[in-house]
Design an enzyme around this catalytic site. Structure first.
Site, PDB file in Angstrom:
ATOM      1  N   LYS A   5      46.994  46.155  39.427  1.00  0.00           N
ATOM      2  CA  LYS A   5      47.824  45.025  39.833  1.00  0.00           C
ATOM      3  C   LYS A   5      49.164  44.945  39.119  1.00  0.00           C
ATOM      4  CE  LYS A   5      43.672  42.210  40.642  1.00  0.00           C
ATOM      5  NZ  LYS A   5      42.951  40.971  40.274  1.00  0.00           N
ATOM      6  N   LYS A  32      34.626  43.954  50.143  1.00  0.00           N
ATOM      7  CA  LYS A  32      33.813  42.952  49.467  1.00  0.00           C
ATOM      8  C   LYS A  32      34.212  41.553  49.914  1.00  0.00           C
ATOM      9  CE  LYS A  32      32.819  41.309  44.750  1.00  0.00           C
ATOM     10  NZ  LYS A  32      33.132  41.509  43.314  1.00  0.00           N
ATOM     11  N   LYS A  38      36.884  35.490  47.180  1.00  0.00           N
ATOM     12  CA  LYS A  38      37.544  34.205  47.386  1.00  0.00           C
ATOM     13  C   LYS A  38      39.035  34.340  47.622  1.00  0.00           C
ATOM     14  CE  LYS A  38      37.872  33.005  42.418  1.00  0.00           C
ATOM     15  NZ  LYS A  38      37.016  34.025  41.796  1.00  0.00           N
TER      16      LYS A  38
END
Length: 341
Positions: free
Chosen positions: A111, A191, A194
């Protein structure tokens, strides 16, 4: 050895069924042992965020933990930012960690790296180590993808103890046996999470029953009409069977025999998920904001005693003062005060 355990929940998005199955339910079922649970709002600052949304999600996460059965009388439940010891120990551990070992953490590689990347994204594994070491934790239940962070925590604890004396409990990672890795209903190769780009394939814990049913009925399946558990060749159907298994406590292979086609399977999954989440949602909406804040304040008060004691030990071992404030009314004079050199 301490048998305390700890789990943190980052408020970066609404909690979903995978969070409940893989993390929340094991916490609730393991409350016979000393357990600490915290809302990791400081970790949510590593990426761009909306302050108001962060506050809302932090309360929502805490409320869902309470609604799921986390008992504040047995389990220490608090909000991370309410305990200043987290931030202080984070810095003190940065003075033990090296750039190289935090730079190779997988999340930063995935990231980070751009000019706009927050420094906190690089150093947050050290904050995670502080979260654990504050509470003399022996076991940290994590997924395989988080093992690297626990290994860093162990390395920092061992290094500190070698340099400064036996201050920290050295934790170990445990990998609880949890239900299947739930996949996105719209993309069974991804996957369920959230923060997924699209919410269409994610079953959020607070989705109304009609929304849950609609998402499940629109789930991607596979070619052919046979209901069989085969994750390699039938990822869509296998994911539905795994969801049904975690909702009912059954076995996906045996469950498959009870459904003649995809339509009946989807209906069965929808019924089971709605029945699983209905009590949780009812208890959540019965809570008020004051109820949640009161539980978090109680937890922070309980957590502070141990956390502050840990920080005092660390400060003294590193050559700092214990951290106690000078008596009221005293102040530095020009003769005694000086700037750091």
């Amino acid at each position: 050895m301490s048998d305390r355990r700890i789990s943190g929940f980052k408020p970066t998005g609404p909690l979903q069924l995978g969070n409940y199955v893989g993390a929340i339910r094991p916490v609730v079922e393991g409350q016979d042992r000393p357990t600490t649970v915290f809302v990791a709002d400081l970790h949510a600052l590593t990426v761009p965020h909306d302050p108001r949304r962060l506050r809302e999600l932090s309360l929502q996460v805490a409320g869902l933990l309470l609604a799921a059965g986390v008992d504040p009388a047995r389990t220490v439940l608090y909000r991370q930012s309410d305990l200043p010891a987290h931030a202080e120990l984070h810095y003190l551990l940065e003075c033990v960690a090296s750039y190289g070992e935090v730079h190779r953490m997988i999340q930063f590689k995935e990231k980070g790296g751009g000019s706009g990347t927050r420094l906190s994204l690089l150093t947050y594994p050290v904050l995670m180590a502080a979260d654990i070491l504050l509470h003399d934790i022996a076991e940290v239940p994590v997924g395989r993808d988080q093992r690297q962070h626990v290994e860093l925590t162990r390395d920092l604890a061992l290094r500190f103890n070698e340099r400064h004396g036996p201050v920290f409990t050295v934790p170990r990672a445990t990998h609880p046996a949890v239900a299947a890795r739930l996949a996105d209903l719209a993309d069974p190769t991804a996957k369920m999470g959230k923060t997924n780009t699209s919410a269409n394939g994610v079953l959020f814990l607070l989705d109304p029953p009609d929304v849950l049913r609609r998402k499940i009925m629109r789930a991607v399946t596979d070619t052919g009409g046979e209901v069989a558990y085969d994750p390699d060749t039938k990822p869509g159907v296998s994911n539905l069977l795994e969801i049904l298994a975690v909702a009912t406590g059954g076995d996906p292979v045996r469950i498959a025999r009870d459904y003649p086609n995809y339509g009946t399977l989807k209906s069965g999954v929808a019924d089971a998920v709605i029945a699983l989440l209905e009590p949780l949602q009812r208890r959540y909406y019965a809570l008020t904001g004051d109820d949640i804040e009161e539980a978090l304040a109680l937890g922070a008060e309980r957590a502070a005693e141990r956390a502050d004691a840990t920080v005092r030990r660390v400060r003294e071992a590193m050559g700092l003062t214990s951290g106690r404030r000078a008596p009221a009314g005293t102040r530095a004079t020009p003769e005694t005060a000086s700037a750091p050199r």
